[in-house]
Design a protein around this motif. Sequence first.
Motif, PDB file in Angstrom:
ATOM      1  N   ALA A 307       0.401  -1.035   0.097  1.00 15.51           N
ATOM      2  CA  ALA A 307      -0.258  -0.336  -0.246  1.00 15.51           C
ATOM      3  C   ALA A 307       0.915   1.326   0.069  1.00 15.51           C
ATOM      4  O   ALA A 307       1.597   1.672   0.551  1.00 15.51           O
ATOM      5  CB  ALA A 307      -1.034  -0.074   0.998  1.00 15.51           C
ATOM      6  N   THR A 308       0.636   2.316  -0.943  1.00 17.79           N
ATOM      7  CA  THR A 308       1.496   3.576  -0.852  1.00 17.79           C
ATOM      8  C   THR A 308       0.480   4.797  -0.391  1.00 17.79           C
ATOM      9  O   THR A 308      -0.700   4.762  -0.483  1.00 17.79           O
ATOM     10  CB  THR A 308       2.143   3.788  -2.404  1.00 17.79           C
ATOM     11  OG1 THR A 308       0.792   3.542  -3.232  1.00 17.79           O
ATOM     12  CG2 THR A 308       2.114   2.408  -2.904  1.00 17.79           C
ATOM     13  N   GLY A 309       1.527   5.600  -0.126  1.00 21.74           N
ATOM     14  CA  GLY A 309       0.339   7.315   0.980  1.00 21.74           C
ATOM     15  C   GLY A 309       1.546   8.141   0.776  1.00 21.74           C
ATOM     16  O   GLY A 309       2.983   7.845  -0.011  1.00 21.74           O
ATOM     17  N   ALA A 310       0.729   9.050   0.314  1.00 24.09           N
ATOM     18  CA  ALA A 310       0.953  10.192  -0.020  1.00 24.09           C
ATOM     19  C   ALA A 310       1.437  11.688   0.951  1.00 24.09           C
ATOM     20  O   ALA A 310      -0.048  11.468   1.522  1.00 24.09           O
ATOM     21  CB  ALA A 310       0.491  11.525  -1.261  1.00 24.09           C
ATOM     22  N   LEU A 311       2.148  11.749   1.462  1.00 21.38           N
ATOM     23  CA  LEU A 311       2.262  12.077   2.620  1.00 21.38           C
ATOM     24  C   LEU A 311       1.895  13.760   3.184  1.00 21.38           C
ATOM     25  O   LEU A 311       2.729  14.313   4.108  1.00 21.38           O
ATOM     26  CB  LEU A 311       3.160  12.037   3.399  1.00 21.38           C
ATOM     27  CG  LEU A 311       3.693  10.581   3.555  1.00 21.38           C
ATOM     28  CD1 LEU A 311       5.224   9.925   4.049  1.00 21.38           C
ATOM     29  CD2 LEU A 311       2.529   9.805   4.810  1.00 21.38           C
ATOM     30  N   LEU A 312       1.426  14.487   1.926  1.00 27.51           N
ATOM     31  CA  LEU A 312       1.316  15.870   1.914  1.00 27.51           C
ATOM     32  C   LEU A 312      -0.461  16.359   3.054  1.00 27.51           C
ATOM     33  O   LEU A 312      -0.706  15.279   3.952  1.00 27.51           O
ATOM     34  CB  LEU A 312       1.277  16.333   0.392  1.00 27.51           C
ATOM     35  CG  LEU A 312      -0.518  16.110  -0.365  1.00 27.51           C
ATOM     36  CD1 LEU A 312      -0.768  16.611  -1.274  1.00 27.51           C
ATOM     37  CD2 LEU A 312      -0.732  14.326  -0.631  1.00 27.51           C
ATOM     38  N   SER A 313      -0.450  17.745   3.301  1.00 27.84           N
ATOM     39  CA  SER A 313      -1.330  18.175   3.475  1.00 27.84           C
ATOM     40  C   SER A 313      -1.827  19.223   2.638  1.00 27.84           C
ATOM     41  O   SER A 313      -1.250  20.058   2.629  1.00 27.84           O
ATOM     42  CB  SER A 313      -1.223  17.911   5.163  1.00 27.84           C
ATOM     43  OG  SER A 313      -0.376  19.653   5.364  1.00 27.84           O
ATOM     44  N   PRO A 314      -2.621  19.799   3.066  1.00 28.44           N
ATOM     45  CA  PRO A 314      -2.756  21.051   2.381  1.00 28.44           C
ATOM     46  C   PRO A 314      -2.212  22.174   3.491  1.00 28.44           C
ATOM     47  O   PRO A 314      -1.544  23.231   2.206  1.00 28.44           O
ATOM     48  CB  PRO A 314      -4.748  21.431   3.547  1.00 28.44           C
ATOM     49  CG  PRO A 314      -5.256  20.148   3.247  1.00 28.44           C
ATOM     50  CD  PRO A 314      -3.572  19.133   4.023  1.00 28.44           C
ATOM     51  N   LEU A 315      -1.845  22.188   4.054  1.00 23.29           N
ATOM     52  CA  LEU A 315      -1.095  22.948   4.999  1.00 23.29           C
ATOM     53  C   LEU A 315       0.280  23.321   4.274  1.00 23.29           C
ATOM     54  O   LEU A 315       1.001  23.771   3.582  1.00 23.29           O
ATOM     55  CB  LEU A 315      -0.519  23.149   7.068  1.00 23.29           C
ATOM     56  CG  LEU A 315       0.314  23.811   7.024  1.00 23.29           C
ATOM     57  CD1 LEU A 315       0.162  25.365   7.448  1.00 23.29           C
ATOM     58  CD2 LEU A 315       0.481  23.337   8.628  1.00 23.29           C
ATOM     59  N   SER A 316       0.956  22.164   3.886  1.00 22.78           N
ATOM     60  CA  SER A 316       2.432  21.915   3.296  1.00 22.78           C
ATOM     61  C   SER A 316       2.041  22.235   1.608  1.00 22.78           C
ATOM     62  O   SER A 316       2.925  22.643   1.418  1.00 22.78           O
ATOM     63  CB  SER A 316       2.973  19.833   3.528  1.00 22.78           C
ATOM     64  OG  SER A 316       2.270  19.246   2.257  1.00 22.78           O
ATOM     65  N   PHE A 317       1.135  21.687   1.055  1.00 25.60           N
ATOM     66  CA  PHE A 317       1.446  22.205  -0.366  1.00 25.60           C
ATOM     67  C   PHE A 317       1.326  23.710  -0.201  1.00 25.60           C
ATOM     68  O   PHE A 317       1.802  23.974  -1.120  1.00 25.60           O
ATOM     69  CB  PHE A 317      -0.576  21.196  -0.860  1.00 25.60           C
ATOM     70  CG  PHE A 317      -0.530  22.365  -2.241  1.00 25.60           C
ATOM     71  CD1 PHE A 317       0.198  21.841  -3.161  1.00 25.60           C
ATOM     72  CD2 PHE A 317      -1.585  22.850  -2.568  1.00 25.60           C
ATOM     73  CE1 PHE A 317      -0.156  22.144  -4.759  1.00 25.60           C
ATOM     74  CE2 PHE A 317      -2.210  23.791  -3.973  1.00 25.60           C
ATOM     75  CZ  PHE A 317      -0.744  22.461  -4.407  1.00 25.60           C
ATOM     76  N   GLN A 318       0.310  24.374   0.831  1.00 31.70           N
ATOM     77  CA  GLN A 318       0.362  25.541   0.580  1.00 31.70           C
ATOM     78  C   GLN A 318       1.433  26.991   0.737  1.00 31.70           C
ATOM     79  O   GLN A 318       1.558  27.549   0.115  1.00 31.70           O
ATOM     80  CB  GLN A 318      -0.986  26.323   2.161  1.00 31.70           C
ATOM     81  CG  GLN A 318      -2.069  25.752   1.506  1.00 31.70           C
ATOM     82  CD  GLN A 318      -3.289  25.966   2.320  1.00 31.70           C
ATOM     83  OE1 GLN A 318      -2.736  26.373   3.281  1.00 31.70           O
ATOM     84  NE2 GLN A 318      -4.639  25.274   2.236  1.00 31.70           N
ATOM     85  N   GLN A 319       2.232  25.917   2.087  1.00 28.72           N
ATOM     86  CA  GLN A 319       3.446  26.005   2.086  1.00 28.72           C
ATOM     87  C   GLN A 319       4.178  26.260   0.601  1.00 28.72           C
ATOM     88  O   GLN A 319       5.851  26.079   0.803  1.00 28.72           O
ATOM     89  CB  GLN A 319       4.298  25.650   2.850  1.00 28.72           C
ATOM     90  CG  GLN A 319       2.908  26.393   4.122  1.00 28.72           C
ATOM     91  CD  GLN A 319       3.706  26.347   5.678  1.00 28.72           C
ATOM     92  OE1 GLN A 319       5.045  25.289   5.893  1.00 28.72           O
ATOM     93  NE2 GLN A 319       3.364  26.138   6.521  1.00 28.72           N
TER      94      GLN A 319
END
Length: 337
Positions: A307-319
């Motif tokens: 199983a694969t996962g992308a460890l981003l969040s809205p906060l990290s993307f906005q930064q």
Amino acid sequence: MLKGHQSWIFENKPVIRSSATVVGPFEGRGPLANDFDIIHGDSMLDEDSWEKAEKVLIEEAAQLAIENAGLTKEQVQFYIGGDLMNQIISSSFAARTLTIPYLGVFGACSTSMESLALASALVNGGAAKFILAGTCSHNASVEKQFRYPTEYGSQKPPTAQYTVTGAGAVIVSQEGEGPVVTSATIGRVIDMGITDPFNMGAAMAPAAVDTIQAHFRDLQIEPGYYDLIVTGDLAKVGYEIACKLFEKHNIPMHQTEYSDCGMMIYDYEKQMVQSGASGCGCSAVVTYGHLLNRMRKGEIKRMLVVATGALLSPLSFQQGESIPCIAHAVAIEAGGI
């Protein structure tokens, strides 16, 4: 129990005593519909928000898994779960309903195998007799949090994936009949500098290949040891990249059948899902529904689920951060079916 650098061997072979899958109406129109326990006709599930509906998905899957195991919730020592919502609220609020001692985990879409690996490790070591492991996602809640609300009707590129509305849960036990968990490989965080949240497959593929390499290296086996190796939700774009990386690193995947959960749950000809499926519920419902059913029928004796996962969040993307990714692998064998 430790094998090599990042893998566990489970000498006592924890048993997947039961499983349960719950999906939404769109998933119920796909090719795997007959493998799901509950198919809801309305994605709102009679709730007044998408997030509340997502919580109901994992509550239903958890309760059904417990019933299918012939247990009561009072007999289950721990619940290990997580999801994609901020602070994993779907799982945490479901734990409030279940009142089972709770360990919350976050591996993004790799959470299904992360929770199964941890549950198996605890059961194998004698820390529990029965553990509930599960995860969930909901298309509308996830799209709203990570991209654009569905109501916006925004156009998506061909690399985009469609978040699965669904939940999968299993009971892992010290004994009983069912498939057994024989090993697990815990992945490293891999970041190739991709910043596009509409191209998750490309971001996650290197992490999947890295974990698969580590699994073979630690256990000193080759792909042909398994009847099937399946990645979590790379979908078409990530799957093609993974295949190229296998060739580049001389990994003989031709020895076995290699597939991807993100390419299995929907009908590309009839359902507009761009590259394919994603979400915590993707590998959970495909594995705990379709793949375990194939194993129970004798079609698969050994499989490796990555199983694969992308460890981003809205906060990290906005930064402006790139998207770090991870993959966890769990080996399952037919056992005493």
